[in-house]
Write a protein that holds these residues in place. Structure first.
Motif, PDB file in Angstrom:
ATOM      1  N   LEU A   1      38.318 -55.504-100.243  1.00  0.00           N
ATOM      2  CA  LEU A   1      37.878 -56.793-100.790  1.00  0.00           C
ATOM      3  C   LEU A   1      36.360 -56.859-100.852  1.00  0.00           C
ATOM      4  O   LEU A   1      35.779 -57.243-101.873  1.00  0.00           O
ATOM      5  CB  LEU A   1      38.420 -57.940 -99.943  1.00  0.00           C
ATOM      6  N   PHE A   2      35.713 -56.424 -99.770  1.00  0.00           N
ATOM      7  CA  PHE A   2      34.255 -56.488 -99.726  1.00  0.00           C
ATOM      8  C   PHE A   2      33.609 -55.419-100.604  1.00  0.00           C
ATOM      9  O   PHE A   2      32.547 -55.654-101.192  1.00  0.00           O
ATOM     10  CB  PHE A   2      33.775 -56.386 -98.281  1.00  0.00           C
TER      11      PHE A   2
ATOM     12  N   TRP B   1      39.480 -54.289-106.803  1.00  0.00           N
ATOM     13  CA  TRP B   1      40.083 -54.446-105.489  1.00  0.00           C
ATOM     14  C   TRP B   1      41.325 -53.561-105.365  1.00  0.00           C
ATOM     15  O   TRP B   1      41.564 -52.937-104.330  1.00  0.00           O
ATOM     16  CB  TRP B   1      40.406 -55.907-105.254  1.00  0.00           C
TER      17      TRP B   1
ATOM     18  N   TRP C   1      38.474 -47.172 -92.628  1.00  0.00           N
ATOM     19  CA  TRP C   1      37.665 -48.324 -92.238  1.00  0.00           C
ATOM     20  C   TRP C   1      36.183 -47.974 -92.217  1.00  0.00           C
ATOM     21  O   TRP C   1      35.341 -48.764 -92.682  1.00  0.00           O
ATOM     22  CB  TRP C   1      38.081 -48.843 -90.866  1.00  0.00           C
TER      23      TRP C   1
ATOM     24  N   GLY D   1      33.960 -49.548 -95.002  1.00  0.00           N
ATOM     25  CA  GLY D   1      33.044 -50.528 -94.411  1.00  0.00           C
ATOM     26  C   GLY D   1      31.596 -50.181 -94.681  1.00  0.00           C
ATOM     27  O   GLY D   1      30.780 -51.057 -94.986  1.00  0.00           O
TER      28      GLY D   1
ATOM     29  N   LEU E   1      42.978 -53.508 -98.005  1.00  0.00           N
ATOM     30  CA  LEU E   1      43.015 -54.935 -98.329  1.00  0.00           C
ATOM     31  C   LEU E   1      41.754 -55.665 -97.897  1.00  0.00           C
ATOM     32  O   LEU E   1      41.208 -56.468 -98.656  1.00  0.00           O
ATOM     33  CB  LEU E   1      44.238 -55.581 -97.679  1.00  0.00           C
ATOM     34  N   ILE E   2      41.292 -55.412 -96.686  1.00  0.00           N
ATOM     35  CA  ILE E   2      40.168 -56.190 -96.152  1.00  0.00           C
ATOM     36  C   ILE E   2      38.827 -55.569 -96.536  1.00  0.00           C
ATOM     37  O   ILE E   2      37.982 -56.225 -97.150  1.00  0.00           O
ATOM     38  CB  ILE E   2      40.311 -56.345 -94.632  1.00  0.00           C
ATOM     39  N   ALA E   3      38.619 -54.293 -96.176  1.00  0.00           N
ATOM     40  CA  ALA E   3      37.346 -53.655 -96.536  1.00  0.00           C
ATOM     41  C   ALA E   3      37.253 -53.470 -98.047  1.00  0.00           C
ATOM     42  O   ALA E   3      36.166 -53.560 -98.618  1.00  0.00           O
ATOM     43  CB  ALA E   3      37.204 -52.317 -95.814  1.00  0.00           C
TER      44      ALA E   3
ATOM     45  N   PHE F   1      45.515 -51.960 -94.336  1.00  0.00           N
ATOM     46  CA  PHE F   1      44.642 -53.094 -93.999  1.00  0.00           C
ATOM     47  C   PHE F   1      43.189 -52.808 -94.354  1.00  0.00           C
ATOM     48  O   PHE F   1      42.450 -53.712 -94.742  1.00  0.00           O
ATOM     49  CB  PHE F   1      44.784 -53.472 -92.532  1.00  0.00           C
ATOM     50  N   ALA F   2      42.771 -51.549 -94.224  1.00  0.00           N
ATOM     51  CA  ALA F   2      41.412 -51.186 -94.663  1.00  0.00           C
ATOM     52  C   ALA F   2      41.269 -51.397 -96.159  1.00  0.00           C
ATOM     53  O   ALA F   2      40.242 -51.890 -96.633  1.00  0.00           O
ATOM     54  CB  ALA F   2      41.106 -49.738 -94.291  1.00  0.00           C
TER      55      ALA F   2
END
Length: 87
Positions: free
Chosen positions: A13-14, A46, A63, A67, A9-11, A6-7
């Motif tokens: 992305l940013f 990505w 994360w 992040g 995929l989500i972080a 999930f890190a």
């Protein structure tokens, strides 16, 4: 494994969005000329960020580092815009 996924995929992305923004703004000339190549490069970036997340020992570390990289990238974009280096 799931927190790192999930890190990624989500972080990730940013992180990829910040790198793409820098790639579109930093070359000389109007940013519109670099828009399409940087958008094409977004998906591989990505995917690289998602793979990078699995190099960390824990999900919390993934994360935290990813992040921080995303926040640093967007902060750099904001500072470049604020300073007038890019338009």
């Amino acid at each position: 494994m799931w927190p790192r996924a999930f890190a990624g995929l989500i972080a990730g992305l940013f992180v990829a969005a910040a790198i793409t923004g820098l790639a579109a703004w930093l070359p000389p000339g109007p940013w519109a000329f670099a828009l399409v190549p940087s958008l094409i490069a977004f998906i591989p970036l990505w995917m690289l960020a998602a793979v990078w997340a699995f190099s960390f020992r824990s999900g919390a570390r993934a994360w935290g580092v990813m992040g921080a990289c995303a926040i640093g990238g967007f902060l750099l974009l904001w500072l470049l815009r604020l300073s007038g280096v890019v338009q």
